[in-house]
Write an enzyme that holds these catalytic residues in place. Structure first.
Site, PDB file in Angstrom:
ATOM      1  N   ASN A 132       0.871  -1.168   0.000  1.00 12.63           N
ATOM      2  CA  ASN A 132       0.000   0.000   0.000  1.00 12.63           C
ATOM      3  C   ASN A 132       0.912   1.223   0.000  1.00 12.63           C
ATOM      4  OD1 ASN A 132      -1.431   2.306   0.905  1.00 12.63           O
ATOM      5  ND2 ASN A 132      -3.013   1.031   1.823  1.00 12.63           N
TER       6      ASN A 132
ATOM      7  N   ASP B 142      -1.374  -6.164   6.181  1.00 15.72           N
ATOM      8  CA  ASP B 142      -1.096  -6.444   4.760  1.00 15.72           C
ATOM      9  C   ASP B 142      -0.743  -7.926   4.655  1.00 15.72           C
ATOM     10  OD1 ASP B 142      -0.848  -3.505   3.531  1.00 15.72           O
ATOM     11  OD2 ASP B 142       0.076  -3.530   5.516  1.00 15.72           O
TER      12      ASP B 142
ATOM     13  N   ASN C 149      -6.773  -4.518   5.972  1.00 16.85           N
ATOM     14  CA  ASN C 149      -7.344  -3.733   7.063  1.00 16.85           C
ATOM     15  C   ASN C 149      -7.933  -4.627   8.152  1.00 16.85           C
ATOM     16  OD1 ASN C 149      -6.978  -0.844   6.876  1.00 16.85           O
ATOM     17  ND2 ASN C 149      -8.105  -0.935   4.948  1.00 16.85           N
TER      18      ASN C 149
ATOM     19  N   GLU D 229      -3.970   1.845  -2.843  1.00 19.25           N
ATOM     20  CA  GLU D 229      -4.080   3.285  -2.577  1.00 19.25           C
ATOM     21  C   GLU D 229      -3.241   4.110  -3.550  1.00 19.25           C
ATOM     22  OE1 GLU D 229      -5.327   5.391   1.159  1.00 19.25           O
ATOM     23  OE2 GLU D 229      -4.063   3.822   2.021  1.00 19.25           O
TER      24      GLU D 229
ATOM     25  N   ASP E 206      -3.906  -4.907   1.171  1.00 13.83           N
ATOM     26  CA  ASP E 206      -4.135  -4.295   2.474  1.00 13.83           C
ATOM     27  C   ASP E 206      -5.510  -4.739   2.924  1.00 13.83           C
ATOM     28  OD1 ASP E 206      -4.710  -2.704   4.634  1.00 13.83           O
ATOM     29  OD2 ASP E 206      -4.415  -0.795   3.607  1.00 13.83           O
TER      30      ASP E 206
ATOM     31  N   ASP F  14       2.775   4.746   5.023  1.00 15.48           N
ATOM     32  CA  ASP F  14       2.645   4.191   6.369  1.00 15.48           C
ATOM     33  C   ASP F  14       2.645   2.659   6.358  1.00 15.48           C
ATOM     34  OD1 ASP F  14       0.215   4.407   5.037  1.00 15.48           O
ATOM     35  OD2 ASP F  14      -0.918   5.138   6.752  1.00 15.48           O
ATOM     36  N   HIS F  15       2.596   2.071   5.165  1.00 19.02           N
ATOM     37  CA  HIS F  15       2.719   0.618   4.995  1.00 19.02           C
ATOM     38  C   HIS F  15       4.089   0.287   4.398  1.00 19.02           C
ATOM     39  CE1 HIS F  15      -1.741  -0.311   5.254  1.00 19.02           C
ATOM     40  NE2 HIS F  15      -1.755   0.987   5.036  1.00 19.02           N
TER      41      HIS F  15
END
Length: 258
Positions: A7, A220, A151, A34, A149, A249-250
């Site tokens: 991501n 992930d 989530n 994303e 991802d 941030d991933h």
């Protein structure tokens, strides 16, 4: 064969990092989430120069997914069939490999915001539709990999604070059951096939020194079908890109299929 998922939280911002990572880690396929750009803005030429074909499903400002591959992808599907969804969250394609066709599904799963919200209800509907579609895909493609991802932090060990965050978003009983439902279709969490360091995470909040303090989540994932499970020789999280200036941030997760 190596397949990675990442991501990137805006491909426009992170393209130089993606290109650098691919040069250092020449995987056979990279699934991106994303993108935050439309297909006409996708940096196809730069990735072609790096040696990759691409299929995309973009969206302005939010969401967006793509599959980069060394060989051209075919039989591309965008979004979950039979689910009305304006958000660009799924792309699937078949890759031709030396050992036969491989079906790769790349998803940017719904975040859900918080339990009890409309966004959480949307997440539940989306996950139910995904499960039924993956069931169909497995029936047609025994060599299948589902990445992205998710989530969802599937177990307590996938969270930096499992007690403090219990039943909050990413940690709810309902989300974790949906993850198990995917496994019960005949899939395996490749990362958990191997001994891994404690507190192995793939996402860290930008705030409060999340990465520096390792206050992260493993959300992930790479799931492999039963037919591919014997060929999985490694699955790792590459923390290095999270140390970059202006990182996502991933960080990437990589599976090796021998």
């Amino acid at each position: 064969m190596k397949i990675a998922t990442w991501n990137v939280n805006s491909l426009t911002v992170r393209l130089p990092q993606v290109l650098d990572w691919l040069q250092a880690n020449p995987v056979d396929a990279l699934a991106l989430q994303e993108l935050k750009l439309t297909d006409d803005k996708f940096p196809l030429l730069a990735l072609q120069e790096a040696g990759y074909h691409a299929v995309t499903h973009g969206q302005k400002t939010y969401n967006g997914v793509a599959i980069l591959s060394r060989t051209p992808a075919r039989d591309v599907v965008r979004n979950i069939p039979d689910l009305e969804d304006p958000q660009a969250r799924i792309i699937a394609a078949t890759l031709d490999t030396p050992t036969g066709p491989l079906r790769l599904i790349n998803g940017y799963f719904v975040n859900g915001q918080e339990p009890g919200s409309e966004k959480f209800a949307y997440k539940m509907r989306w996950l139910e539709a995904l499960r039924e579609w993956v069931r169909q895909e497995l029936a047609a493609n025994e060599r299948l990999v589902l990445v992205g991802d998710f989530n969802v932090a599937p177990e307590d060990r996938d969270s930096f604070d499992p007690e403090g965050l219990r039943e909050t978003i990413h940690h709810t009983t309902e989300e974790r059951q949906h993850f198990r439902d995917l496994l019960e279709l005949g899939m395996t969490d490749a990362f958990r096939m191997f001994e891994q360091p404690e507190k192995s995470f793939s996402w860290w909040d930008y705030r409060m020194l999340g990465f520096q303090k390792n206050r992260g989540l493993r959300i992930d994932h790479i799931l492999v079908s039963d037919a591919l499970k014997p060929s999985v020789s490694a699955c790792t999280i590459d923390r290095a890109p999270r140390k970059n200036p202006q990182p996502s941030d991933h960080t990437p997760v990589v599976v090796t299929l021998d």
